[in-house]
Design an enzyme around this catalytic site. Sequence first.
Site, PDB file in Angstrom:
ATOM      1  CE  LYS A  25      -4.530   3.051   5.318  1.00  0.00           C
ATOM      2  NZ  LYS A  25      -3.162   3.111   5.822  1.00  0.00           N
ATOM      3  N   PRO A 120      -7.801   8.662  14.925  1.00  0.00           N
ATOM      4  CG  PRO A 120      -6.332   7.692  16.451  1.00  0.00           C
ATOM      5  CD  PRO A 120      -7.555   7.390  15.623  1.00  0.00           C
ATOM      6  CB  ALA A 122      -1.549  13.225  10.620  1.00  0.00           C
ATOM      7  CB  ALA A 123      -2.833   8.298  13.087  1.00  0.00           C
ATOM      8  N   GLY A 124      -1.786   7.231   9.872  1.00  0.00           N
ATOM      9  CA  GLY A 124      -1.608   5.998   9.098  1.00  0.00           C
ATOM     10  C   GLY A 124      -2.838   5.118   9.095  1.00  0.00           C
ATOM     11  CG  LEU A 125      -4.972   4.590  12.186  1.00  0.00           C
ATOM     12  CD1 LEU A 125      -5.633   4.913  13.523  1.00  0.00           C
ATOM     13  CD2 LEU A 125      -4.677   3.094  12.096  1.00  0.00           C
ATOM     14  N   GLY A 127      -8.098   7.901   8.153  1.00  0.00           N
ATOM     15  CA  GLY A 127      -9.387   8.456   8.566  1.00  0.00           C
ATOM     16  C   GLY A 127      -9.903   9.516   7.602  1.00  0.00           C
ATOM     17  N   GLY A 128      -9.032  10.407   7.170  1.00  0.00           N
ATOM     18  CA  GLY A 128      -9.439  11.474   6.246  1.00  0.00           C
ATOM     19  C   GLY A 128      -9.910  10.900   4.911  1.00  0.00           C
ATOM     20  CG  ASP A 162      -4.688   5.267   1.750  1.00  0.00           C
ATOM     21  OD1 ASP A 162      -4.145   4.426   1.005  1.00  0.00           O
ATOM     22  OD2 ASP A 162      -4.138   5.734   2.768  1.00  0.00           O
TER      23      ASP A 162
HETATM   24  O1  C5P Z   1      -2.467  10.705  -2.289  1.00  0.00           O
HETATM   25  P1  C5P Z   1      -2.225  11.145  -0.886  1.00  0.00           P
HETATM   26  O2  C5P Z   1      -2.668  12.531  -0.612  1.00  0.00           O
HETATM   27  O3  C5P Z   1      -2.729  10.156   0.106  1.00  0.00           O
HETATM   28  O4  C5P Z   1      -0.620  11.126  -0.706  1.00  0.00           O
HETATM   29  C1  C5P Z   1       0.075  11.992   0.154  1.00  0.00           C
HETATM   30  C2  C5P Z   1       1.537  12.052  -0.267  1.00  0.00           C
HETATM   31  O5  C5P Z   1       2.191  10.785  -0.028  1.00  0.00           O
HETATM   32  C3  C5P Z   1       1.765  12.309  -1.741  1.00  0.00           C
HETATM   33  O6  C5P Z   1       1.808  13.682  -2.002  1.00  0.00           O
HETATM   34  C4  C5P Z   1       3.099  11.640  -2.009  1.00  0.00           C
HETATM   35  O7  C5P Z   1       4.168  12.472  -1.621  1.00  0.00           O
HETATM   36  C5  C5P Z   1       3.088  10.451  -1.066  1.00  0.00           C
HETATM   37  N1  C5P Z   1       2.625   9.221  -1.741  1.00  0.00           N
HETATM   38  C6  C5P Z   1       3.488   8.585  -2.626  1.00  0.00           C
HETATM   39  N2  C5P Z   1       3.066   7.438  -3.257  1.00  0.00           N
HETATM   40  C7  C5P Z   1       1.843   6.915  -2.995  1.00  0.00           C
HETATM   41  C8  C5P Z   1       0.969   7.549  -2.095  1.00  0.00           C
HETATM   42  C9  C5P Z   1       1.391   8.713  -1.477  1.00  0.00           C
HETATM   43  O8  C5P Z   1       4.604   9.037  -2.871  1.00  0.00           O
HETATM   44  N3  C5P Z   1       1.467   5.799  -3.616  1.00  0.00           N
END
Ligand code: C5P
Length: 312
Positions: A25, A120, A122-125, A127-128, A162
């Site tokens: 995404k 990729p 840990a890339a903001g996409l 994927g995980g 996500d």
């Molecule tokens: O939920 P997820 O594992 O994707 O989020 C990773 C980390 O990003 C969270 O532990 C939190 O620190 C931060 N996060 C946040 N607010 C969000 C989504 C993520 O602070 N809405």
Amino acid sequence: MTWSTRGTIRIRRRGQRLEAWAPAKLNLFLEVLAKRPDGYHELETLMVPVTLFDTLELEEDPTGRIEFSSQVVPGLQAAGTSTAVLPEGAENLVVRAIRLLRQRSGTSSGAVVRLTKRIPIAAGLAGGSSDAAAALAAARRLWRLPRSDALLHELAAELGSDVPFFLGGGSAVCRGRGERIEPASSGAPLHVVIVSPPAGLATAEVFRHCRPAEAAHRVVPLAQALARGDVVEVGRRLFNRLQAPAEQLSGWVGRLRNEFDRLDLPGHQMSGSGTSYFGLCRHAAQARRVAGWLRARGIGKVYAAQTAAGCW
Ligand code: C5P
């Protein structure tokens, strides 16, 4: 060959196996509204699935065993940072998703799962997260569980912010932690070029460095431009509150902004918590041309892609 779709996830049967395609995404808009008592941030984000896929293969294991293996396409894991390593075994979101569904649905079946990673890491996409959504949707079908949207959605929200998006119908405005999803209509597919530089960022770290907005940007003008298929206006309205903190944490993000500034595109910005960066193009030919130019710059993995409406 018959495909079934579950939100943005496509699944087909191949003999004994199920094959699920999990898209990446992009965030066209991301505003951080406030920090919540649970430590998460309240978001308003508009996300679109794009045609860059991981694939999952699943086979039922009647003994109840869950076996996981993965392969990463060559060149994807060149980063050498700890955040860019694909978690193995029980740490992987795919395994957590399948275990959670098995436990909560009460099935005694197991699964042999193989993940092929092209998105990729840990890339903001996301994927995980997409892999986790694909694992839930495919295991539900593999184990012939009831088509309960409520259970899948609940488990998705537990697995990550996500994950629910990928079980939704495609482009969407997501609020709350990301789990409140409102479909966004898209007047035309968007053509994009995505660059994932050699080093990623950890989402939690980027949020820690982000100061929530005093005057929040709102998603509505961008959502309306997207619905009209007005690519120039979409480009003008791109916004990501996490980009400034990500630029402080990684030199790659500012470098990519400078590279894209040199191109004549409707818009460009970082996706999610980075470090991937994308440019919006006027059409597919421009996306291919820009991708070729950026590949020659040696700034990471470069993809020409387009948005995917949810069923394609
Ligand atoms: O939920 P997820 O594992 O994707 O989020 C990773 C980390 O990003 C969270 O532990 C939190 O620190 C931060 N996060 C946040 N607010 C969000 C989504 C993520 O602070 N809405």
